[in-house]
Design an enzyme around this catalytic site. Structure first.
Site, PDB file in Angstrom:
ATOM      1  N   SER A 334      -6.602  38.007  -2.045  1.00  0.00           N
ATOM      2  CA  SER A 334      -8.177  38.678  -2.269  1.00  0.00           C
ATOM      3  C   SER A 334      -7.765  38.666  -2.936  1.00  0.00           C
ATOM      4  O   SER A 334      -6.869  39.064  -4.374  1.00  0.00           O
ATOM      5  CB  SER A 334      -7.606  39.953  -1.463  1.00  0.00           C
ATOM      6  OG  SER A 334      -7.747  39.637   0.256  1.00  0.00           O
ATOM      7  N   GLY A 335      -9.028  39.131  -3.591  1.00  0.00           N
ATOM      8  CA  GLY A 335      -9.555  39.595  -5.633  1.00  0.00           C
ATOM      9  C   GLY A 335      -9.659  38.261  -6.048  1.00  0.00           C
ATOM     10  O   GLY A 335     -10.243  38.465  -7.560  1.00  0.00           O
TER      11      GLY A 335
HETATM   12  N1  ARG Z   1      -7.749  39.529   2.970  1.00  0.00           N
HETATM   13  C1  ARG Z   1      -6.580  38.726   2.802  1.00  0.00           C
HETATM   14  C2  ARG Z   1      -5.573  39.148   1.710  1.00  0.00           C
HETATM   15  O1  ARG Z   1      -6.520  40.602   1.651  1.00  0.00           O
HETATM   16  C3  ARG Z   1      -7.518  37.426   2.234  1.00  0.00           C
HETATM   17  C4  ARG Z   1      -7.792  36.228   3.339  1.00  0.00           C
HETATM   18  C5  ARG Z   1      -7.865  35.369   3.258  1.00  0.00           C
HETATM   19  N2  ARG Z   1      -7.979  34.550   4.122  1.00  0.00           N
HETATM   20  C6  ARG Z   1      -8.466  33.852   4.864  1.00  0.00           C
HETATM   21  N3  ARG Z   1      -8.382  32.580   5.808  1.00  0.00           N
HETATM   22  N4  ARG Z   1      -8.460  32.707   3.163  1.00  0.00           N
HETATM   23  O2  ARG Z   1      -4.965  38.683   0.703  1.00  0.00           O
END
Ligand code: ARG
Length: 384
Positions: A334-335
């Site tokens: 994420s990010g």
């Molecule tokens: N929300 C996740 C994080 O905090 C990222 C998830 C991405 N998921 C995916 N299936 N591409 O790291």
């Protein structure tokens, strides 16, 4: 073109030349001052192809390594194009005759390419440039990866430092939490949801380099700005910018990505690359080495189908991955950046890793914050 091997090899050395080419039959306009404009890209493609053809049909064929348009400025009756030329010579060869050889090839061959635009050789010049200067110029251009792989020995399957020079790791208590992307000397882009538990900038550090440990460089965070419409548990407006306390001096291993313009239409079905230190599978561990995955951009209409995300994909989101599942970003990514490269190998940030239903499941591709949609928001807070 191989931009990266600035130091050359045992018995060979890279030589850099700066060519100032006067191009007539072309009107200067403001777009040419920006590396990322369509006009700059067109001119770059044209002149880089011209250089390739010129040297590939010459005695310097084996020694020519590439060229890059680095700057365009207005000039009477046209524009002045600054082009970096790169050659690999053996160490025993003498500098001055080499530059003359390069010049001779240019003089002999460049008039052979007629077209609407034309290089006026009488107003053009060629000069030597030090390797450090060339590296500095390349590091200042957004979105260039300095590919060190060719020619140097490297561990099979290994990754060398600086492969994705804009990638950063956001950490709390030295533990990787999220990815982020360098977009200037002081600003990074990340996801709003990364700061759910801690919005205080002093709690965060940013590390750069391919490995989490040892990091190549660490910086502290001065400010965190979270999108004002972001609300936890909603996935919309999942974007944040952070400012570092101290600016980063760009090197081949650490520098910024390019940002697309807000009006840029991002096509679907093209390849993009997502990078990060996220889990290798759902609920998996954090790797020490930065990982990368090639994914396809998916039409939001397809991504909103009932069996996919059933209407949850908003205009500020972008799906990427494969409906058959398998390759995806995951927790901890994420990010971080989802990037695409253009015809001149410049990498643009099109998405920010945001959410997904687990990782790599069929019909559940990764969902990213759509950078073009928030482009003006980014400008508003960073001036970029
Ligand atoms: N929300 C996740 C994080 O905090 C990222 C998830 C991405 N998921 C995916 N299936 N591409 O790291």
């Amino acid at each position: 073109m191989d931009l990266g091997v600035f130091r050359g090899f045992r018995d060979q050395k890279l030589s850099f030349y700066k060519g100032n080419f006067k191009i007539t039959g072309l009107q200067y306009n403001g777009a040419l001052s920006r590396q990322t404009s369509d006009q700059f890209r067109d001119l770059g493609n044209w002149i880089e192809k011209l250089m390739y053809e010129t040297f590939h049909n010459s005695v310097l064929k084996r020694k020519y390594r590439g060229s890059r348009l680095v700057r365009v400025s207005p000039d009477t009756g046209g524009v002045m194009a600054q082009v970096m030329l790169i050659f690999l010579f053996s160490r025993t060869e003498n500098e001055i005759p080499l530059r003359m050889a390069v010049n001779r090839v240019l003089q002999q061959r460049l008039q052979m390419y007629p077209g609407s635009a034309h290089i006026d050789l009488s107003s053009s010049s060629l000069s030597d440039m030090k390797g450090e200067m060339a590296e500095r110029i390349f590091s200042d251009i957004c979105g260039l990866r300095h590919n060190r792989s060719s020619g140097t020995s490297r561990i099979t399957g290994g990754v060398s430092s600086g492969e994705w020079p804009w990638q950063a790791s956001l950490q709390r208590n030295n533990i990787h939490r999220c990815g982020a992307t360098l977009i200037s000397n002081t600003w990074l882009l990340s996801a709003a949801h990364c700061f759910r538990e801690a919005k205080n900038p002093h709690k965060w550090t940013v590390s750069f380099g391919t490995y989490l440990s040892p990091p190549l460089m660490i910086r502290l965070v001065k400010t965190i700005i979270i999108h004002e419409k972001y609300q936890y548990r909603d996935h919309e407006h999942d974007i944040a910018v952070l400012q570092l306390t101290k600016s980063v001096e760009f090197t081949s291993a650490i520098h910024r990505v390019c940002l697309p313009d807000s009006n840029e239409k991002i096509p679907y079905n093209i390849d993009a690359v997502v990078t990060g230190w996220g889990a290798l599978n759902n609920d998996g561990e954090t790797p020490n080495v930065l990982q990368e995955a090639t994914v396809k951009l998916i039409d939001s209409k397809v991504c909103n189908r009932r069996e996919v995300y059933n209407g949850a994909i908003k205009p500020g989101m972008l799906c990427a991955g494969y409906l058959e599942g398998g390759i995806d970003s995951c927790q901890g990514d994420s990010g971080g950046p989802l990037t695409t490269s253009d015809s001149r190998k410049m990498w643009y940030l099109v998405g920010i890793v945001s959410w997904g239903d687990e990782c790599g499941k069929p019909n559940k591709p990764g969902v990213y914050t759509r950078v073009t949609y928030y482009r003006d928001w980014i400008t508003k807070y960073t001036g970029l």
